[in-house]
Design an enzyme around this catalytic site. Structure first.
Site, PDB file in Angstrom:
ATOM      1  N   ASP A  57      12.343   4.595  13.319  1.00 40.65           N
ATOM      2  CA  ASP A  57      12.799   3.599  12.049  1.00 40.65           C
ATOM      3  C   ASP A  57      12.678   4.466  10.788  1.00 40.65           C
ATOM      4  O   ASP A  57      12.009   6.021  10.622  1.00 40.65           O
ATOM      5  CB  ASP A  57      11.922   2.630  11.651  1.00 40.65           C
TER       6      ASP A  57
ATOM      7  N   HIS B 224       7.539   5.470   7.633  1.00 44.47           N
ATOM      8  CA  HIS B 224       6.773   4.490   6.188  1.00 44.47           C
ATOM      9  C   HIS B 224       8.158   3.847   5.794  1.00 44.47           C
ATOM     10  O   HIS B 224       7.976   3.177   4.694  1.00 44.47           O
ATOM     11  CB  HIS B 224       6.174   4.038   5.948  1.00 44.47           C
TER      12      HIS B 224
ATOM     13  N   LEU C 163      -1.106  -4.098  13.112  1.00 38.88           N
ATOM     14  CA  LEU C 163      -1.991  -3.746  12.716  1.00 38.88           C
ATOM     15  C   LEU C 163      -2.455  -2.356  11.673  1.00 38.88           C
ATOM     16  O   LEU C 163      -1.916  -1.263  12.349  1.00 38.88           O
ATOM     17  CB  LEU C 163      -2.872  -3.623  13.614  1.00 38.88           C
TER      18      LEU C 163
ATOM     19  N   GLY D 250      13.769  -2.338   9.115  1.00 41.87           N
ATOM     20  CA  GLY D 250      12.719  -2.641   7.827  1.00 41.87           C
ATOM     21  C   GLY D 250      14.149  -2.979   6.845  1.00 41.87           C
ATOM     22  O   GLY D 250      14.077  -4.220   7.020  1.00 41.87           O
TER      23      GLY D 250
ATOM     24  N   VAL E 105      17.956   3.690   9.199  1.00 43.26           N
ATOM     25  CA  VAL E 105      19.412   2.836  10.506  1.00 43.26           C
ATOM     26  C   VAL E 105      19.731   2.326   9.097  1.00 43.26           C
ATOM     27  O   VAL E 105      19.265   0.895   8.961  1.00 43.26           O
ATOM     28  CB  VAL E 105      18.585   2.921  11.311  1.00 43.26           C
TER      29      VAL E 105
ATOM     30  N   THR F  86      -0.448   1.046  12.987  1.00 45.60           N
ATOM     31  CA  THR F  86      -0.046   2.074  11.691  1.00 45.60           C
ATOM     32  C   THR F  86      -0.929   2.694  11.426  1.00 45.60           C
ATOM     33  O   THR F  86      -1.435   2.696  10.994  1.00 45.60           O
ATOM     34  CB  THR F  86       0.641   1.390  10.622  1.00 45.60           C
TER      35      THR F  86
HETATM   36  C1  LIG Z   1       9.098  -3.895   1.804  1.00 41.52           C
HETATM   37  C2  LIG Z   1       8.414  -2.718   2.421  1.00 41.52           C
HETATM   38  C3  LIG Z   1       6.849  -3.407   2.945  1.00 41.52           C
HETATM   39  C4  LIG Z   1       7.311  -2.795   4.522  1.00 41.52           C
HETATM   40  N1  LIG Z   1       5.266  -2.763   5.390  1.00 41.52           N
HETATM   41  C5  LIG Z   1       4.900  -2.318   6.023  1.00 41.52           C
HETATM   42  C6  LIG Z   1       3.438  -2.918   7.152  1.00 41.52           C
HETATM   43  O1  LIG Z   1       3.249  -4.459   6.493  1.00 41.52           O
HETATM   44  N2  LIG Z   1       2.952  -2.089   7.772  1.00 41.52           N
HETATM   45  C7  LIG Z   1       3.812  -0.981   8.704  1.00 41.52           C
HETATM   46  O2  LIG Z   1       3.337  -0.794   9.161  1.00 41.52           O
HETATM   47  N3  LIG Z   1       5.225  -0.668   7.625  1.00 41.52           N
HETATM   48  C8  LIG Z   1       5.529  -1.330   6.122  1.00 41.52           C
HETATM   49  N4  LIG Z   1       6.835  -0.979   5.801  1.00 41.52           N
HETATM   50  C9  LIG Z   1       7.641   0.424   6.696  1.00 41.52           C
HETATM   51  C10 LIG Z   1       8.375  -0.173   7.004  1.00 41.52           C
HETATM   52  O3  LIG Z   1       7.327  -0.532   9.432  1.00 41.52           O
HETATM   53  C11 LIG Z   1       9.364   0.620   8.275  1.00 41.52           C
HETATM   54  O4  LIG Z   1       8.570   1.843   8.704  1.00 41.52           O
HETATM   55  C12 LIG Z   1      10.672   1.028   6.887  1.00 41.52           C
HETATM   56  O5  LIG Z   1      10.680   0.495   6.144  1.00 41.52           O
HETATM   57  C13 LIG Z   1      11.582   1.966   7.657  1.00 41.52           C
HETATM   58  O6  LIG Z   1      12.846   2.385   6.942  1.00 41.52           O
HETATM   59  P1  LIG Z   1      13.794   1.394   6.602  1.00 41.52           P
HETATM   60  O7  LIG Z   1      13.448   0.311   5.567  1.00 41.52           O
HETATM   61  O8  LIG Z   1      14.382   2.506   5.931  1.00 41.52           O
HETATM   62  O9  LIG Z   1      14.458   0.328   7.672  1.00 41.52           O
HETATM   63  C14 LIG Z   1       7.517  -1.379   5.445  1.00 41.52           C
HETATM   64  C15 LIG Z   1       8.469  -0.721   4.511  1.00 41.52           C
HETATM   65  C16 LIG Z   1       8.906  -2.140   3.508  1.00 41.52           C
HETATM   66  C17 LIG Z   1      10.357  -1.317   3.304  1.00 41.52           C
HETATM   67  C1  LIG Z   2       1.490  -4.921   1.309  1.00 37.07           C
HETATM   68  C2  LIG Z   2       1.266  -3.382   3.076  1.00 37.07           C
HETATM   69  C3  LIG Z   2       0.034  -3.243   3.740  1.00 37.07           C
HETATM   70  C4  LIG Z   2       2.554  -3.662   3.263  1.00 37.07           C
HETATM   71  C5  LIG Z   2       3.468  -2.272   3.440  1.00 37.07           C
HETATM   72  O1  LIG Z   2       2.688  -1.102   4.256  1.00 37.07           O
HETATM   73  C6  LIG Z   2       4.113  -0.901   1.846  1.00 37.07           C
HETATM   74  O2  LIG Z   2       4.968  -1.774   0.960  1.00 37.07           O
HETATM   75  O3  LIG Z   2       4.997  -0.659   2.467  1.00 37.07           O
END
Ligand SMILES: Cc1cc2nc3c(=O)[nH]c(=O)nc-3n(C[C@H](O)[C@H](O)[C@H](O)COP(=O)(O)O)c2cc1C
Ligand SMILES: CC(C)CC(=O)C(=O)O
Length: 346
Positions: free
Chosen positions: A273, A242, A128, A296, A276, A155
Site C-alpha cells: 500500500d 504507513h 494489530l 488507505g 495507489v 504493523t
Molecule cells: C488516517 C490514517 C490512519 C491510519 N491508521 C493506521 C492504523 O491504525 N494501523 C496501521 O497499520 N496503519 C494505519 N495507517 C496506514 C495505512 O494502513 C496505509 O499503510 C496507508 O494509508 C497507505 O497509504 P495510502 O493512504 O496512500 O493508500 C493509517 C493511515 C492513515 C492515512
Molecule cells: C491512531 C493511530 C494508531 C493510527 C495510525 O497508525 C496513523 O494515524 O497513522
C-alpha cells in the site's frame, strides 16, 4: 457525480473539519515519503500488448485461503467515525458489497466485533500493534478471532508514533468526546495504544504461539527483514511505509517492492500500500510482483464524502479502472501481469 478518486478527496475535504482532514491527509516530517508514494507510480510506464483476442478480464485473487473479487483491499486506517457517524460499520458494508477484504484497525472507533456484526459476509482481517503487555495483546487477538477475522495484520513500522507536523500545529491529540478506540477497552477503562521500540521478533514468535490465525507483517521495506519474516513463519508480507506517516524519506512503497518480491521468492503472498490512486497503479504494483494492493486514504475520503455509498464508489471506481487498464493492456487476468510490462521511461 465523482469520476476519480481526486474528486472524491475534494468532496471529502469540503465536508470534513479541517483538523480531521489534516489528520487523515498528512504525513510525517517534510512529507517527502507521502509525496513519493504517488509520484513513484506516475514515473512508471505501462507497456501494453495488442491483438491478444481477450474477453472481459478476470480480477479475482485468492489470499490466505480467502477470495477477493479484485486485487484491491482496504488498508487499516484509524478513526472512521471522524469521517462518518457509522464509521467502520459503513466501511465494512462497502467492503462486503465489493467482495473485498477490509483490514480493521486496532484504532477503530467501532469495536471489531460490532464491525463484523454490522456487515454479515464481510471478510475482515484485524490490524494489530503488538502491545508490550502480551496479556492484553492476547485479549485483542481473542476479540479478533471471536469477530471471525481471517488474519492478523501486524504493523511493524511504528516503534514510536511518527511526528506529523500538521497535527502538531493543529493541536490534534485526542478524539472528540464520545469517540474512542473501542478495541482498547479493558474493564471500565480505555487503554492508550502503546507504541514500543522494545517490540521484537520474539514478540512475533509469541504471538504466533497464541493464535493459529495467519500473520501478515505490515511495514516491511528492507529485504533482509522480509527474509527474517519468512524465518519467523509469517504468512504474507505487506510492503508499506504507513502512507508516509512514520519514517519520512523512507522509499516510496512501489520502489521498495521489487527487492522484497525478490527476497520472498514466491514463498508467501506480497501486498503493497501507499499512493495507489488509479487502476493503472494497481497494474504496476501487480506487474512488479505484488499479489494485491490496499488503499488507505481513498476509502476514508469516500466515507467522508458520502458514507457507505462513498466508500462503495471508491472501490467501484478502482474496480472499473483496473478492468479497463487490463483490457487496454491486452490481458485476460490480473495473473498475466509481469515485470516486463513496467518501464521507467528514461
Ligand atoms: C488516517 C490514517 C490512519 C491510519 N491508521 C493506521 C492504523 O491504525 N494501523 C496501521 O497499520 N496503519 C494505519 N495507517 C496506514 C495505512 O494502513 C496505509 O499503510 C496507508 O494509508 C497507505 O497509504 P495510502 O493512504 O496512500 O493508500 C493509517 C493511515 C492513515 C492515512
Ligand atoms: C491512531 C493511530 C494508531 C493510527 C495510525 O497508525 C496513523 O494515524 O497513522
Amino acid at each position: 457525480m465523482r469520476f476519480t478518486l481526486r474528486e472524491v478527496e475534494a468532496a471529502a475535504r469540503e465536508r470534513l473539519d479541517p483538523v480531521h482532514y489534516d489528520y487523515f491527509a498528512g504525513g510525517a516530517g517534510d512529507e517527502v515519503t507521502l509525496r513519493a508514494n504517488e509520484a513513484a507510480f506516475e514515473r512508471l510506464a505501462l507497456l501494453p500488448h495488442v491483438l491478444r483476442g481477450t474477453a472481459k478480464p478476470e480480477l479475482g485473487v485468492t489470499l490466505l485461503g480467502g477470495r477477493a473479487s479484485m486485487p484491491v483491499l482496504i488498508a487499516p486506517t484509524a478513526f472512521h467515525r471522524l469521517a462518518d457517524p457509522e464509521g467502520e460499520r459503513a466501511t465494512a458494508r462497502a467492503a462486503a458489497a465489493a467482495e473485498t477484504i477490509m483490514m480493521v484497525s486496532m484504532a477503530s472507533t467501532v469495536a471489531v466485533g460490532d464491525v463484523a456484526a454490522a456487515a454479515p459476509g464481510a471478510r475482515l482481517w484485524f490490524q494489530l500493534f503488538i502491545q508490550p503487555d502480551m496479556a492484553f495483546t492476547e485479549a485483542l487477538v481473542r476479540r479478533a478471532e471471536a469477530a471471525g477475522c481471517g488474519a492478523l495484520v501486524v504493523t511493524a513500522d511504528s516503534p514510536v508514533f511518527g511526528t506529523r507536523g500538521r497535527d502538531e500545529r493543529n493541536g490534534f491529540r485526542d478524539l472528540p468526546d464520545g469517540l474512542c478506540c473501542e478495541n482498547m477497552r479493558d474493564g471500565d477503562r480505555v487503554r492508550e495504544i502503546a507504541f514500543s521500540p522494545a517490540v521484537s521478533w520474539e514478540h512475533l514468535d509469541r504471538l504466533r504461539e497464541i493464535t493459529s490465525l495467519p500473520v501478515v507483517l505490515k511495514g516491511v521495506l528492507h529485504p533482509a527483514d522480509a527474509r527474517a519474516a519468512l524465518d519467523h513463519g509469517v504468512s504474507a508480507l505487506f510492503v508499506s511505509n504507513h502512507g508516509g506517516r512514520q519514517l519520512d524519506t523512507a522509499p516510496a512503497a512501489v520502489d521498495a517492492l521489487p527487492e522484497i518480491v525478490d527476497a520472498v521468492g514466491g514463498a508467501v503472498p506480497v501486498l503493497l500500500d501507499g499512493g495507489v490512486r488509479r487502476g493503472t497503479d494497481v497494474l504496476k504494483a501487480l506487474a512488479l510482483g505484488a499479489d494485491a494492493v490496499a488503499v488507505g486514504r481513498p476509502v476514508v475520503w469516500g466515507l467522508a464524502a458520502d458514507g457507505e455509498r462513498g466508500a462503495r464508489r471508491v472501490l467501484g471506481l478502482l474496480r472499473a479502472e483496473v478492468e479497463e487498464a487490463l483490457t487496454l493492456c491486452g490481458l485476460a487476468s490480473v495473473r498475466d501481469l509481469e515485470p516486463g510490462m513496467v518501464r521507467r521511461p528514461w
